[in-house]
Design an enzyme around this catalytic site. Structure first.
Site, mmCIF file in Angstrom:
data_model
loop_
_atom_site.group_PDB
_atom_site.id
_atom_site.type_symbol
_atom_site.label_atom_id
_atom_site.label_comp_id
_atom_site.label_asym_id
_atom_site.label_seq_id
_atom_site.Cartn_x
_atom_site.Cartn_y
_atom_site.Cartn_z
ATOM 1 N N SER A 1 -48.615 -12.102 129.992
ATOM 2 C CA SER A 1 -49.999 -11.871 129.612
ATOM 3 C C SER A 1 -50.884 -12.789 130.453
ATOM 4 C CB SER A 1 -50.147 -12.180 128.120
ATOM 5 O OG SER A 1 -51.492 -12.080 127.719
ATOM 6 N N LYS B 1 -49.755 -7.845 131.946
ATOM 7 C CA LYS B 1 -50.827 -7.493 130.989
ATOM 8 C C LYS B 1 -52.050 -8.316 131.348
ATOM 9 C CE LYS B 1 -51.474 -8.975 126.182
ATOM 10 N NZ LYS B 1 -50.840 -9.016 124.849
ATOM 11 N N LEU B 2 -53.162 -7.622 131.526
ATOM 12 C CA LEU B 2 -54.424 -8.305 131.840
ATOM 13 C C LEU B 2 -55.294 -8.353 130.609
ATOM 14 C CD1 LEU B 2 -55.357 -6.563 135.241
ATOM 15 C CD2 LEU B 2 -54.022 -8.665 134.886
ATOM 16 N N LYS B 3 -55.839 -9.521 130.316
ATOM 17 C CA LYS B 3 -56.829 -9.635 129.258
ATOM 18 C C LYS B 3 -58.146 -9.082 129.788
ATOM 19 C CE LYS B 3 -54.564 -11.795 125.934
ATOM 20 N NZ LYS B 3 -54.428 -11.234 124.585
ATOM 21 N N ASP C 1 -55.310 -5.810 127.423
ATOM 22 C CA ASP C 1 -55.495 -6.240 126.024
ATOM 23 C C ASP C 1 -56.914 -6.760 125.856
ATOM 24 O OD1 ASP C 1 -55.303 -7.181 123.444
ATOM 25 O OD2 ASP C 1 -53.759 -8.688 123.862
ATOM 26 N N ASN D 1 -58.281 -7.613 122.712
ATOM 27 C CA ASN D 1 -58.465 -8.443 121.516
ATOM 28 C C ASN D 1 -59.758 -8.110 120.768
ATOM 29 O OD1 ASN D 1 -56.742 -10.666 123.419
ATOM 30 N ND2 ASN D 1 -56.091 -10.462 121.279
ATOM 31 N N GLU E 1 -54.434 -2.243 124.656
ATOM 32 C CA GLU E 1 -54.118 -2.949 123.407
ATOM 33 C C GLU E 1 -55.403 -3.371 122.692
ATOM 34 O OE1 GLU E 1 -51.476 -6.203 124.200
ATOM 35 O OE2 GLU E 1 -51.651 -7.081 122.194
ATOM 36 N N ASP F 1 -52.455 -4.283 117.951
ATOM 37 C CA ASP F 1 -51.906 -5.623 117.723
ATOM 38 C C ASP F 1 -52.521 -6.126 116.402
ATOM 39 O OD1 ASP F 1 -51.531 -8.404 117.677
ATOM 40 O OD2 ASP F 1 -52.109 -8.776 119.734
ATOM 41 N N LYS G 1 -45.659 -8.502 116.197
ATOM 42 C CA LYS G 1 -45.655 -9.973 116.239
ATOM 43 C C LYS G 1 -45.194 -10.438 114.878
ATOM 44 C CE LYS G 1 -49.445 -10.918 119.427
ATOM 45 N NZ LYS G 1 -50.869 -11.293 119.515
ATOM 46 N N GLY H 1 -46.636 -11.866 121.682
ATOM 47 C CA GLY H 1 -46.428 -13.316 121.772
ATOM 48 C C GLY H 1 -47.662 -14.048 121.307
HETATM 49 O O1 OSB Z 1 -53.440 -10.761 121.718
HETATM 50 O O2 OSB Z 1 -51.475 -10.730 122.425
HETATM 51 C C1 OSB Z 1 -52.465 -11.377 122.104
HETATM 52 C C2 OSB Z 1 -51.875 -15.084 122.806
HETATM 53 C C3 OSB Z 1 -52.481 -15.653 121.714
HETATM 54 C C4 OSB Z 1 -53.099 -14.844 120.801
HETATM 55 C C5 OSB Z 1 -53.107 -13.463 120.966
HETATM 56 C C6 OSB Z 1 -52.488 -12.882 122.065
HETATM 57 C C7 OSB Z 1 -51.891 -13.710 123.015
HETATM 58 C C8 OSB Z 1 -51.308 -13.220 124.247
HETATM 59 C C9 OSB Z 1 -50.268 -14.078 124.924
HETATM 60 O O3 OSB Z 1 -51.627 -12.188 124.792
HETATM 61 C C10 OSB Z 1 -48.894 -13.636 124.659
HETATM 62 C C11 OSB Z 1 -47.877 -14.665 125.058
HETATM 63 O O4 OSB Z 1 -47.555 -14.748 126.240
HETATM 64 O O5 OSB Z 1 -47.383 -15.396 124.175
HETATM 65 MG MG MG Z 2 -52.888 -8.702 121.760
#
Ligand code: OSB
Ligand code: MG
Length: 373
Positions: free
Chosen positions: A137, A165-167, A192, A194, A217, A242, A266, A294
């Site tokens: 990520s 995976k790109l935020k 992703d 969020n 995501e 998620d 998760k 994660g």
């Molecule tokens: O949205 O998946 C998520 C980390 C912290 C909180 C939320 C997320 C994440 C990650 C990192 O995307 C995932 C990892 O490498 O642990």
């Molecule tokens: Mg996520």
């Protein structure tokens, strides 16, 4: 055998680089580990994945500690190392919400129970693989520079990660994805958000359809399942949830309504590994792919996630990255990527332990608690 005590370890572990998402920037993991100590002196471990502030979900580390001490441990009066983990989960279930706190306690006790039975968590959950495909990520660069993003991704691609995976967030959306896809035309790629977009962003997000992504995501807020249904009608790229997935029931709702076709599991977010397996089983029945999310776990949480990711329905690479993607010094022996995969631990329980000197070096405080008789 009795459970002698529960020890909470408050730990602060610096990240190798800041991790910026649409909800904030993390520079360290500020977490609590739950240790369940048996009367034979052996320990089981659970990592609480709550962050130190409620940006990803309503939970946060100090709140989780409070819930564990005041509400969860008092519900476990009289348990011993033979108490079935399902009973432990069910005893804590009347405490609403706080799945990350419940998962940490459940995992510590499950780990101890499995160690006494000499069974690995992978075996207990029904794992079918001895190593799992790993993704990574990639945060939003704090510089907001696409050149910096490409440099970071280049390192991960060279390291062998099997999926990137790109935020994303409004304003950091199509351009970074286009740049990464342009440079790596075939790398498995996903994004992703969020929860950072709105229902009215359908046309913008449909622009992602040009980049052959595995999934988008959590584009919309956690409670907006119907918004995701509407979005899924406007974009061709599969929607994955998620934050919205908190239970077996919310998984079934999301799949049945068409809010998502892929599920990020998760364990912390759903209240533990037992429920994670149930969600996996439901998704398998429904033919919906799952992958292991994660939370920037240390080796303690990562070990358990690898056991889960070895179940047959985990057909997409997870956010189960190597130790060095997160930490210069992990709490456990480091997990090292080999050909884009990590090994599933084979020892009893989660199969790893914190290295005592390392743990001591990053512990800000520890507290010993008795379970009620
Ligand atoms: O949205 O998946 C998520 C980390 C912290 C909180 C939320 C997320 C994440 C990650 C990192 O995307 C995932 C990892 O490498 O642990
Ligand atoms: Mg996520």
């Amino acid at each position: 055998m009795r459970i002698d005590r529960i020890v909470l370890h408050r730990v602060r572990l610096p990240l190798v680089r800041p991790f910026r998402t649409s909800f904030g920037t993390e520079t360290a993991r500020d977490l609590v580990l739950v240790e369940a100590v048996g009367s034979d002196g052996r320990s089981g471990w659970g990592e609480c994945v709550a962050m130190d502030w409620p940006g990803y979900s309503p939970e946060y580390t100090d709140g989780a500690i409070d819930v564990i001490e005041r509400f969860l441990l008092p519900r476990l009066a009289g348990i011993d190392d033979a108490t079935d983990p399902v009973e432990i989960r069910d005893r804590m279930a009347p405490v609403l919400g706080h799945p990350m706190a419940r998962a940490a306690v459940e995992t510590a006790l499950l780990d101890l129970w499995l160690r006494h039975r000499d069974q690995s968590l992978a075996d207990y959950l029904g794992a079918v693989a001895d190593r799992v495909d790993c993704g990574v990520s990639v945060g939003i660069p704090t510089s907001e520079s696409i050149a910096d993003l490409l440099d970071e991704v280049a390192g991960y691609v060279a390291g062998g990660y099997r999926r990137i995976k790109l935020k994303i967030e409004p304003g950091w959306d199509l351009a970074p994805v286009a740049a990464v896809r342009g440079r790596w035309p075939t790398v498995p790629l996903q994004v992703d958000a969020n929860q950072a977009f709105q229902r009215s962003d359908g046309p913008l997000l449909a622009g992602l359809d040009d980049f052959d992504l595995l999934l988008i995501e959590q584009p919309l807020p956690e409670d907006d399942l119907y918004g995701h249904v509407l979005l899924a009608e406007q974009v061709r790229t599969p929607i994955c949830l998620d934050e919205s997935i908190l239970s077996v029931a919310s998984t079934e709702s999301a799949l049945s309504l068409g809010a998502a076709s892929i599920i990020n599991i998760k364990p912390g977010r759903v209240g533990g590994y037992l429920t994670s397996k149930e969600i996996h089983d439901l998704c398998q029945e429904r033919g919906a792919p799952v992958w292991c999310g994660g939370m920037l776990e240390t080796g303690i949480g990562r070990a358990a996630n690898l056991a889960l990711a070895a179940l047959p329905g985990f057909t997409l690479p997870g956010d189960t990255s190597a130790s060095d993607r997160y930490y210069a010094q992990d709490l456990t022996e480091p997990f090292v990527l080999e050909d884009g995969r990590l090994p599933v631990p084979t020892g009893p329980g989660i199969g790893v332990d914190p290295i005592p000197e390392v743990l001591a070096g990053v512990t800000t405080w520890r507290r010993e608690l008795a379970l009620p008789r």
